[in-house]
Design a protein around this motif. Structure first.
Motif: not given
Length: 531
Positions: A63-86
């Protein structure tokens, strides 16, 4: 003007492709992608996700522009969930002019820690029609991205996907190779063309006592694994191309001990068959050496036994009439006092010689002497208890205590030895320990069961045995005592060996000696101890 801008973008794209192709790790590929995008398109945050199909979710890689450790701690997107999941499910890119105004697709926002997301692009990372991840960029201002931006990012994403896939396969192969390297039951050490150690497996760690962290990256000739000036077979192989196979040598342990090893070497080459290093595979030969020494000792004792059997026979032939004649002469009342003294000397010395012949004969044929009870087995602890009255007074006079610890949790200890043979073993050990202690000390006997074997540890707090004497103490006639015959421990060794057991000694000067005896049990009888 638009045409010139397009040419500039293509040039940037070409340069980015070249840098990407030279990247070796996923981190390097990710960094090149972020740098390229930054040079072409303004963004406040960029994230690369990889898809974990086993868990059906997207995992943050970089990641750039955000703390990668914080990102990894968050609930992960499932396939089909949210924009990236879609995007992962549909294998299609998404471009949003303003995520805050979008009603159909919601972009997850973390206003407290991440930049505001308004302009947004997400493209799939596809290789061989297989989505392996997602690349997303965003900006806190709206209406910044269009179809041309998606097109450029998609091109770079396809190149990145191929490199990510290659890297994943490489890591999988490396992990498999590392697992094999760590699983082999031989030590493996690899050096590069600078003589630096680049591989040092778990068995090499066990043999030497050094951890891989203490060895890797260091010049092998500067490591304390050899006496200075001695031959390094792996270095010789690299320098001269000479291959060694099962050569007996040594390696120094972390404690400075010489560990006997058998070593084989080979040359390490790259895909172009250019020499880049050397490999050594080595096995710890300590146990083999001990086994070989036991076999040699058994062979020597067998040869000695055959010789002694004939010798005892020849000596006893004339000894018997000498003993008989001396007894007859001593019984005559008319014998003068001076003659009686001389005959008494002949009688006592011939008896002493006869007793010595008994010891010699027992050394030669221990299994043939006193075998009564050996067939069905003798209860070990009961036989040992019968010895105590014989040594108790001598121990008391020398202020030596005796400690016993017999574990009867799995029953009594029946061994294929006669009571006389057991007495012979422990009487010799007791007398040796008393001599070694002198005054004020302790003798300890511990008996436990290891599978179907009786394990006896007989230890004392005596003066100890010098290292150079340890390997010789079971040899006939070898003694460090001034008046010792050197037969006691030889007899003990033979009795144990002929019963299918093993005996091992450990000693430290001024601290004491331990004899470890393993004897097979012939049967198990449940009970709380000897009757």
């Amino acid at each position: 003007m638009e045409r010139e801008s397009h040419v500039i973008k293509l040039n940037f794209l070409s340069q980015a492709m070249e840098r990407l192709s030279k990247s070796k790790t996923m981190e390097e590929v990710s960094s090149e992608i972020f740098d390229f995008i930054q040079s072409m398109i303004d963004y406040t945050m960029a994230i690369i996700y990889l898809i974990d199909y086993d868990k059906n979710q997207l995992v943050v890689l970089a990641a750039r522009g955000s703390n990668i450790n914080n990102l990894k701690k968050r609930i992960k997107f499932k396939i089909g969930q949210g924009v990236v999941g879609w995007v992962a499910r549909e294998k299609k890119a998404v471009v949003l002019e303003d995520a805050l105004q979008e009603k159909d697709i919601r972009v997850r926002q973390h206003f407290d820690v991440d930049p505001l997301i308004r302009s947004y692009i997400a493209v799939p990372l596809i290789t061989s029609d297989h989505v392996i991840g997602i690349l997303s960029i965003s900006h806190s201002k709206p209406n910044l991205y269009g179809p041309k931006d998606v097109e450029i990012i998609s091109i770079i994403a396809s190149q990145a996907a191929a490199l990510f896939e290659i890297n994943k396969r490489f890591l999988r192969t490396k992990s498999f190779s590392d697992h094999i390297l760590q699983s082999v039951n031989s030590g493996v050490m690899v050096i590069n063309d600078k003589l630096e150690v680049i591989a040092f497996n778990q068995e090499a760690e066990r043999i030497t006592g050094f951890s891989a962290d203490e060895i890797l990256g260091k010049n092998i000739k500067q490591l304390p694994l050899k006496v200075s000036g001695d031959l390094w077979h792996i270095v010789e192989t690299f320098k001269t191309d000479k291959i060694y196979t099962d050569v007996d040598t040594y390696i120094l342990s972390k404690k400075g001990l010489q560990i006997p090893i058998s070593i084989s070497t080979s040359i390490l080459k790259d895909e172009n068959h250019i020499k880049i290093g050397a490999i050594s595979v080595f096995r710890d030969m300590s146990r083999v050496k001990v086994l070989q020494e036991h076999i040699k000792r058994a062979d020597r004792l067998a040869a000695f036994g055959r010789y002694v059997a004939g010798l005892v026979h020849e000596i006893r032939n004339p000894l018997l009439p000498i003993r008989t004649a001396a007894s007859v002469l001593m019984s005559r009342p008319t014998l003068g006092e001076e003659d009686r003294k001389l005959i008494k000397i002949i009688h006592s010395e011939s008896e002493r010689l006869n007793a010595f012949m008994d010891n010699i004969n027992q050394l030669a044929k221990p299994s043939e002497l006193d075998n009564k009870g050996a067939g069905i087995g003798t209860e070990l602890t009961a036989a040992i208890n019968e010895i105590f009255p014989l040594v108790e007074l001598k121990c008391k006079n020398h202020n030596i205590s005796i400690e016993m610890n017999f574990n009867f949790a799995r029953g009594k200890f029946f061994v294929r030895l006669s009571p006389g043979q057991i007495k012979q073993i422990f009487l010799n050990l007791f007398l040796n320990s008393i001599d070694a202690i002198g005054e004020n000390g302790r003798i300890s006997i511990k008996i436990d069961r290891a599978e179907n074997m009786a394990k006896i540890i007989f230890s004392d707090t005596g003066c100890g045995i010098a290292e150079q004497d340890l390997e010789k103490i079971f040899e006939p006639f070898y003694s460090t005592k001034q008046d010792g015959t050197g037969l006691g421990l030889s007899i003990v060794h033979n009795i144990v060996h002929n019963a299918g057991g093993k005996i091992h000694v450990e000693s430290e000067i001024k601290k004491g000696t331990r004899f470890i005896i393993i004897l097979p049990c012939v049967r198990e009888v449940k009970g709380d101890g000897p009757d």
